[in-house]
Motif scaffolding. Structure first.
Motif, PDB file in Angstrom:
ATOM      1  N   PHE B 676       0.834  -1.193   0.000  1.00 17.55           N
ATOM      2  CA  PHE B 676       0.000   0.000   0.000  1.00 17.55           C
ATOM      3  C   PHE B 676       0.872   1.249   0.000  1.00 17.55           C
ATOM      4  CE2 PHE B 676      -2.636   3.217   2.156  1.00 17.55           C
ATOM      5  CZ  PHE B 676      -3.714   3.213   1.306  1.00 17.55           C
ATOM      6  N   LYS B 677       1.225   1.696  -1.187  1.00 19.09           N
ATOM      7  CA  LYS B 677       2.015   2.924  -1.303  1.00 19.09           C
ATOM      8  C   LYS B 677       1.842   3.463  -2.709  1.00 19.09           C
ATOM      9  CE  LYS B 677       6.122   0.826  -3.106  1.00 19.09           C
ATOM     10  NZ  LYS B 677       7.493   0.483  -3.107  1.00 19.09           N
ATOM     11  N   THR B 679       2.355   4.549  -6.460  1.00 17.96           N
ATOM     12  CA  THR B 679       3.170   3.846  -7.443  1.00 17.96           C
ATOM     13  C   THR B 679       4.531   4.513  -7.607  1.00 17.96           C
ATOM     14  OG1 THR B 679       1.117   3.379  -8.581  1.00 17.96           O
ATOM     15  CG2 THR B 679       3.132   2.930  -9.786  1.00 17.96           C
ATOM     16  N   ARG B 680       4.529   5.823  -7.690  1.00 19.81           N
ATOM     17  CA  ARG B 680       5.810   6.518  -7.819  1.00 19.81           C
ATOM     18  C   ARG B 680       6.320   6.806  -6.425  1.00 19.81           C
ATOM     19  NH1 ARG B 680       7.936  10.175 -12.101  1.00 19.81           N
ATOM     20  NH2 ARG B 680       9.607  11.371 -11.125  1.00 19.81           N
ATOM     21  N   SER B 681       7.438   6.245  -6.131  1.00 20.26           N
ATOM     22  CA  SER B 681       7.974   6.518  -4.802  1.00 20.26           C
ATOM     23  C   SER B 681       8.349   7.992  -4.753  1.00 20.26           C
ATOM     24  CB  SER B 681       9.208   5.637  -4.543  1.00 20.26           C
ATOM     25  OG  SER B 681      10.132   5.823  -5.586  1.00 20.26           O
ATOM     26  N   GLY B 682       8.156   8.597  -3.635  1.00 22.47           N
ATOM     27  CA  GLY B 682       8.553  10.000  -3.501  1.00 22.47           C
ATOM     28  C   GLY B 682       7.380  10.949  -3.584  1.00 22.47           C
ATOM     29  N   ARG B 683       6.186  10.416  -3.833  1.00 23.97           N
ATOM     30  CA  ARG B 683       5.046  11.340  -3.763  1.00 23.97           C
ATOM     31  C   ARG B 683       4.148  10.858  -2.624  1.00 23.97           C
ATOM     32  NH1 ARG B 683      -0.191  11.005  -4.907  1.00 23.97           N
ATOM     33  NH2 ARG B 683      -1.055   9.301  -6.127  1.00 23.97           N
ATOM     34  N   ILE B 808      -5.377  -6.035  -2.782  1.00 19.76           N
ATOM     35  CA  ILE B 808      -3.957  -6.054  -2.437  1.00 19.76           C
ATOM     36  C   ILE B 808      -3.629  -7.295  -1.630  1.00 19.76           C
ATOM     37  CG2 ILE B 808      -2.207  -4.827  -1.093  1.00 19.76           C
ATOM     38  CD1 ILE B 808      -3.837  -2.267  -1.850  1.00 19.76           C
ATOM     39  N   PHE B 809      -4.577  -7.676  -0.798  1.00 18.97           N
ATOM     40  CA  PHE B 809      -4.338  -8.863   0.025  1.00 18.97           C
ATOM     41  C   PHE B 809      -4.717 -10.150  -0.710  1.00 18.97           C
ATOM     42  CE2 PHE B 809      -5.704  -5.292   2.680  1.00 18.97           C
ATOM     43  CZ  PHE B 809      -4.478  -4.998   3.248  1.00 18.97           C
ATOM     44  N   LEU B 810      -5.423  -9.994  -1.814  1.00 17.38           N
ATOM     45  CA  LEU B 810      -5.842 -11.166  -2.569  1.00 17.38           C
ATOM     46  C   LEU B 810      -4.822 -11.547  -3.642  1.00 17.38           C
ATOM     47  CD1 LEU B 810      -9.631 -10.408  -3.067  1.00 17.38           C
ATOM     48  CD2 LEU B 810      -8.575 -11.952  -1.432  1.00 17.38           C
TER      49      LEU B 810
END
Lengths: 982, 982
Positions: B676-677, B679-683, B808-810
């Motif tokens: 859970f984050k 897609t683009r790291s840093g935003r 996400i958990f599936l």
């Protein structure tokens, strides 16, 4: 008069003497319609009873209604009848679908009143409409029905022009759209009606107008038809209805009165005061429906006076079918039924020699069954001579009957089936016989046997294919020759002794069991072959696109020691030294040939081919199935649909050959031999009978020959029974003895030439028949096309086998056909031949809940659990046969088919003859007793009238009784079971 | 008396004064059945006219016939009626299918006579069968109809035991087979009948027997039903028929008389002399059919005397539908029709306040349409408040209505559709936005927007999915936020100004054009994606299995120079020197990463995956289509079939996932993010509104926002119109303003969170509705199930989006699903949503010859060329839209949808309003004029009776007239076209 009627009926019983309706209940238990019917029937019997009269012409009825269009009066066509009703959809400017005319009881009674009060002019000499109208009006005035001052007005109205609803080609009507696209609604209507409907301005001219002559609807009307015109309308000047029924002495074309140039015989006119147009319409529909009724039209042609017509209506009312208002919506248009009761049946009530005739028609025209002509002659070769005698007269028609486009599709279809079979079978045979007999022999043999059989055989619709291969031990070809000669001799003995009478014992049970088995074998073979390509082209399941660099397959040179041991390299002249080879440049085959070994993780895999094969296989199968059903879709004209359906297999094959070429993958292709020489070099075309085996072999081969004979005999005869079965409506008779004769002769011939043996192929023969089925072109709109029979001829068969023979020259074309496509065709053949088998229908019943089961007649007469039991027995038999066939004792298989007949015999113990008569046929032993029972039953039925749908079955059973119990060659097999039962 | 009748009818006209049947033609233009009908109608008007009476109970009718079984007499059930007839198939020991009772006119007249002469006992106090029988016989003797010495015999016969045909579970009946498999035919019959039919020995007992109570048929009979028993038979001691009609004062259970424990109210007995059993049977069928007729059963309940009953029969005869004997075979069992005319309609003729009532029922119960509640309020936010007011009362039921197994399948289906969409869309979006918004955002946004909308939206059946992506230039996220905010504001303005009234102008033309377009996009996307895998996994077409040794792909080290140029190697910390790598051990990706080059002829090919993908894709699609149709097959019980049909998509997916696992190939799989984050790291999760763009951007973004708003608005409203369309029979009303409100709010929210925007998805919403359709469980045997409406609730939608959120958990489960399978589902969705669209039906008409075209009502009223022209215009519009969408100006697409409405407006110039009313809806401008026209038409129709099938259409048009022409927000677009037309 009421009382008088009551007194007259001394032997009848008048149930009531009430005031209004009084019903008369005569002693012959048929209670007749109240009040007038008894004299009606009497009248009709008088006028219709004379059977010598020529049949009356078919009537085409057109109903025109009076319309006030823009202040002008005109007659506009509102409905027409050939057999069923077609209505003009006012808004849609089109004809409705033909439907059953649903009338109200009202309108019929009103019509009856109209005929009672109106003017009836029978056999009027009429030559033009104005003259006829004048005479009719004159009569009305004379009878005091019409005030003289209205004469002019009525004549004026009746001579208004007629506008018909004619069909227009779509391109013309599309062109009209532009014209009619104007703003004003009224204008657009005017324009469109002007264009879409033809006006016949010149009612007075006798010659048919161009619109009439161009009308394509004429095709749907029988040649000798006459017209009856119904004119109804409301006018403002009349105070009571003006009704006239006219029959002309001669049918006359009355200008533009009728939409088609058919001469008018009858004219019904109803003009009435305003406000009841709907009621008038219904009366018009009622008389129109009556006019196309077979019985009433007869009455109308022969009526002597008003009372005869009234009697006709009463008789019609007597037979009418009534639907309760709460269970049916009168707005629903009822589709014409598949079959209507024949008019003869209805008329026969009024003719004197009714019953004799009835039986005559019921017995005849049933088409040939397997038992036809099967009464034993007793003489030597009697059956054979009878067969020849029966087939000879058809010889010429056996050729010219073939001229139809359907034959082309049949030839293509069966040809592809035959060569696929010849190829796959030839391959197997080549392996089994060390190439003594290979693909070449298979092709040649198929061509030879097929052509001979189709030219001279008794049932040319049968297609011969290779019999099962058998593995020889000693000198194969010579031994085979002797077995073949013995078998041929045995077959000829069977022919001479009329052994084919055994087919009497091949009931539906055996027939369906056998053909289902063969179908299953077809299906399983097709699937097996398909599955084989997954084995032959293994898929690399673990393939990871990213590791493409890791997948390779190298040819590794053998180590020096092993190389020197190999004789292969040294025998091959060109390369003596293994080390001189560039091993990495060798192909897989070369590598293995020169003793190299393949190293790498992609060696044993072949990409794409397996999946592509599957797509081709399944695609061909499902496209064929889909296109075959296309006949029943709504799209495109009937003829095109039929063409697509007929050529479905060809089209699917072409499509998937195209797809295969497009993909360009090296799927396995159909490779036929291109040179005319025996597959094994070093053997000639003729097998010499002596020299290679010890002398006792020649005699001992009698024993294996017997097994072969049994197989050939059973295979041939059951297939022939299936082809000849009654449902196929064959007309040219069967020829079991002649068939067997030629199979025997061909056996000897093939043995001498070293070719495989040939015998009737169930599935391909069924496919052959299916591809040659004929249907009647429906005549009257709404009438269902009937299955007429099969194009029985020799030409398609001959062509198939000639093509097979010349396939050697077709190799360049055939090599584009991938084998999986042909396996798909095989699968289709297997599945299609299961269709229409009662056994298969009954298996499906297991899966259906009671209320969804189709209305099979046997379900009405046999309890479901008995039906299920019967099916279960068949399934078990099939399973046993399947196991036998595929495991240990394939050799006793032919004997086991005889076993099927034994099982059937034993079913007599479990099931009642009544049940078996519905589910199967009756065995001949029971015939005498049955015959008597039947006779009794029939008599009872005669007296009760025709209340059963079992006519067909009864006829079948009575045909069975024609067969006499006779000694037969294989009584040894059968006698065994006969003992156990008694 | 005849003359008297003739004299009485002063204002009518008696057309005839003939001897027998005399027809009376009253001035109200409805000619009535001869002789007795006029008084009949009068009588019925008297007894049925009182509308205050409680409705009479439904009647279940059973007919028993007298059988002589082994010298013993017994009554055996031969047929039964709930609404349609079910006959006992004697031989088959089963019930026939329910069918319409076809009677002969004979039997009806005979029945009439029977009732005229027999004993009629109305309101007899009866408590047991013997007592009733005694009373009936006594009456007959009193009336002199029965000789006193026969009294005993008649009573004896009437008290014989009754044997009913009861259904037995299959396992029991199979168990019977063993028992009944005895040699003797007679024995087997005896045993089987003993087992398959229940005998009720104790006729005298009042309590229902266990057989009665166990009878499952009871389920098919309405709760308050009463029974009428018909007993007919022939006996040897009577010389004239014994007829009795009994109505009990209280419905009483008479022991084993009836097969089910339903109290008997009516009893009809007909015993007669021998030899006429067939005739008696027909009379029995006639009275039974009458008893289940809605009108006659009323008469039977309320009749005061014999004459009332006779009047009832006459009225029945008056309404009867007649089939001509030559066009229909009476042996054909007619399947119950889809719809029968309602009994109220028929009864209303006899009630006083008929017309008022009629209109009341015709106008109501039509279900919600898009125009319902759409009269403009005028206040600020008026529409929104009305929407809330309308939806609030349903809030609770919006949840508990969901409890049905169907909901599970709907959730699974829509869930899979949503995540497939989220994945593919997320991928695209990620590429387009440089991963500012990716799969993760797509999932999260779908879940958030969906849950909110389904919880609070006006039409929770609508499914939201991502709106089209747009490519940003400057700082994407911040600009997007501003566009979103502007759009949100614009949407709220549209809500506040009740702009959604524009939907009045969205006629079928626009609706169908839009939804077809979306369907085509779905289909083409699915096929494109599929075709993509042939590109992504190229097939090596020239592959020759024999040359397997030649196919390789090696990773070659780069030359030294190029190696040093490459930054990649050096940035990678671990391996500094290229030569140190074992290049041959690198995978494709690694090789390219380190600057190596791939050399070899197999590098660019991937085996099997493309073909396997195709098989999965096409297999899923065709299996779904096939299973969906399974509901209409004959196999398996209805419930199971419905289950299979409901879960068809799930089952196909499971099957092909299984196949894929079995093959083990690396087909592309559904990969959902597991963390859970963003897609683009840093935003972060929140987008800040200020800081990155110049200030004027915040205002200028109003312009692109307008385009977005138009798109969102049109997309949302047209989808909503399609979901709310009348055919879906929604009951909880619509909420266009509320929908738009939430879409706007969600837009702002999503913009703040950096998630994509969401709008109603046409195709998936249609799929949602389709998977929630309800059908009535048919009650009377033979009655067709009716489409009742849609399970309108919020739960399925909420569940779908909650599931999307927790996908996400599936991930471990979902990763087994290959993408091609999901593309197959997409294809299915696209194709399925085309079904049932009139536009699509009309396209098919192009391919059908005239006579094969289905009987659509509009074809009856609009000429075919007009229909074709209308279709052509639609096709051209679609083609233009398609081109616009896929080429240059995708941005003007939303405006072009408005263009569709302009085109529709222009069609008013080309087509008449009459044609448009059939093919489309009428635009509101024309309403006032139309309204008057309609009124006139209606009046005329009223006076003419109910002869049109256009009821539905008329109602639709009159609903249109409710809408008042109002100023709307987008009048700028629309006004343009309005100018051109005037």
């Amino acid at each position: 008069l009421w009382q008088r009627l009551g007194q007259q009926t001394k032997n009848g019983k008048t149930l009531c003497k009430g005031l209004a309706l009084c019903c008369w209940w005569p002693p012959d238990h048929r209670p007749l319609l109240c009040v007038v019917v008894s004299p009606a029937a009497e009248r009709l019997r008088y006028i219709l009873g004379d059977e010598d009269d020529a049949p009356t012409p078919t009537l085409f009825t057109e109903m025109d209604t009076l319309q006030h269009e823009g202040g002008e009066l005109e007659w506009r066509e509102s409905a027409r009848w050939v057999k069923f009703e077609e209505k003009v959809e006012e808004g849609g400017e089109r004809w409705s679908k033909p439907h059953v005319s649903t009338l109200s009881l009202h309108s019929l009674f009103e019509l009856r009143t109209c005929l009672q009060t109106g003017s009836i002019l029978l056999d009027l000499e009429g030559y033009s409409l104005p003259q006829i109208v004048d005479e009719v009006v004159e009569r009305q005035v004379e009878d005091g029905l019409l005030a003289p001052e209205l004469r002019e007005k009525v004549v004026f109205v009746l001579l208004r022009k007629h506008r018909h609803q004619t069909k227009k080609p779509i391109h013309r009507s599309l062109a009209d759209i532009g014209k009619s696209s104007s703003t004003s609604e009224c204008l657009s209507v005017c324009v469109s009606t002007y264009h879409s409907q033809s006006r016949s301005m010149n009612d007075i001219s006798d010659a048919p107008s161009t619109d009439q002559l161009k009308n394509k609807f004429m095709k749907k009307i029988p040649r000798d038809a006459e017209a009856s015109n119904v004119l109804v309308g409301e006018v403002d000047f009349l105070e009571k209805p003006f009704v006239a029924f006219v029959r002309l002495a001669q049918a006359t074309t009355l200008g533009g009165l009728t939409e088609v140039p058919v001469p008018t015989r009858f004219l019904f006119v109803l003009l009435g005061p305003q406000g009841k147009s709907k009621s008038y319409n219904e009366i018009g529909r009622a008389i129109a429906t009556l006019m196309v009724d077979d019985l009433f039209s007869d009455v109308a042609y022969k009526a002597r006076d008003r009372e005869d017509l009234i009697a006709g209506i009463d008789e019609f009312l007597d037979e009418v079918i009534v639907l309760p208002p709460g269970e049916w919506d009168p707005k629903i248009r009822i589709e014409p039924p598949k079959k209507v009761p024949s008019a003869d049946m209805r008329k026969s009530v009024f003719s004197l020699n009714e019953l004799g005739q009835m039986n005559g028609t019921a017995g005849g025209g049933g088409g040939s069954t397997r038992t036809e002509g099967e009464s034993l002659d007793g003489r030597f070769c009697g059956g054979l001579f009878l067969d020849i005698k029966r087939k000879l007269p058809w010889l010429l028609s056996d050729f010219y009957d073939a001229f139809h486009i359907q034959s082309i599709s049949a030839v293509l279809f069966i040809y592809l089936g035959c060569i696929t079979n010849a190829i796959t079978f030839g391959g197997l045979l080549g392996d089994a016989t060390d190439n003594y007999q290979g693909v070449m022999e298979s092709f040649l043999g198929t061509a030879l046997a097929g052509v001979v059989f189709c030219c001279f055989g008794g049932q040319p619709l049968i297609i011969l294919i290779n019999a099962q291969p058998d593995n020889g031990v000693i000198d194969y070809m010579e031994l085979r020759l002797w077995i073949g000669l013995h078998s041929c001799f045995q077959c000829l003995v069977l022919v001479a002794t009329d052994a084919s009478y055994i087919i009497k014992y091949i009931t539906r049970f055996t027939e369906e069991g056998f053909s289902s088995l063969i179908s299953f074998i077809f299906i399983s073979d097709a699937i097996k072959k398909m599955a084989g390509s997954f084995k032959y082209y293994p898929i690399n399941r673990g393939y990871n696109p990213d590791y493409v660099t890791m997948y390779k397959c190298d040819c590794q040179a053998p180590t020096q020691e092993s190389l020197s041991d190999l004789p292969v390299v040294s025998t091959d002249g060109s390369k003596l030294n293994g080390t001189a080879l560039d091993w990495s440049q060798l192909s897989k085959k070369e590598c293995l040939k020169y003793g190299g070994s393949l190293v790498g993780n992609s060696c044993k895999y072949v990409p794409d081919l397996a999946l592509m094969s599957f797509i081709l296989f399944f695609g061909t199968y499902s496209m064929t199935i889909t296109l075959k059903k296309f006949k029943f879709s709504r799209y495109f004209p009937t003829k095109l649909r039929k063409l697509i359906s007929d050529f479905s297999i060809f089209m699917s094959i072409m499509t998937f050959v195209g797809l295969d070429m497009l993909m360009g993958l090296q799927t396995p292709k159909l490779i036929v031999p291109t040179e005319f020489k025996p597959t094994r070099s070093g053997r000639g075309w003729i097998v010499k009978p002596f020299g290679k085996n010890p002398w006792w072999m020649y005699l001992a081969s009698f024993v294996p020959a017997l097994l072969v004979t049994i197989l050939i005999f059973m295979d041939q005869q059951i297939s022939a029974v299936i082809v000849n079965r009654k449902e196929n409506k064959l007309k040219k008779g069967c020829g079991y003895h002649l068939d067997l004769f030629w199979v025997g002769i061909l056996m000897a011939t093939c043995s001498f030439l070293g070719l495989p043996w040939y015998v009737a192929a169930t599935v391909i023969s069924i496919a052959h028949i299916d591809s040659l089925k004929m249907e009647s072109e429906s005549s009257a709109p709404g009438e269902q096309p009937q299955f007429l029979g099969v194009r029985e001829q020799r030409l398609t068969g001959i062509l198939v086998f000639v093509l097979t023979g010349v396939s050697i020259f077709l190799a360049p074309v055939l090599q584009f056909i991938p084998m999986p496509v042909l396996y798909g065709v095989f699968l289709y053949m297997g599945v299609a031949s299961l269709g229409g088998i009662q056994f298969w229908d009954r298996i499906k019943l297991f899966l259906m809940p009671l209320k969804h089961q189709p209305d099979f007649t046997y379900l009405r007469h046999v309890p479901l659990r008995k039906v299920h039991l019967f099916t279960l027995v068949q399934i078990i038999c099939l399973a046993v046969l399947w196991i036998l066939k595929s495991t240990v004792a394939a050799i006793v298989f032919p004997v086991m088919i005889l076993g099927l007949m034994v099982v059937r015999k034993m079913l007599d113990l479990v099931f009642s003859q009544h049940d078996l008569a519905w589910l199967d046929d009756i065995l001949p032993e029971k015939d005498k007793k049955k015959k008597e029972d039947e006779k009794k039953k029939k008599d009872r039925k005669k007296s009760k009238g025709q209340d059963d749908d079992s006519n067909e079955e009864v006829r079948k059973m009575s045909l069975c009784t024609l067969i006499h119990v006779e000694r037969i060659v294989y009584s040894c097999y059968y006698g065994h079971s006969a003992n156990t039962t008694q």
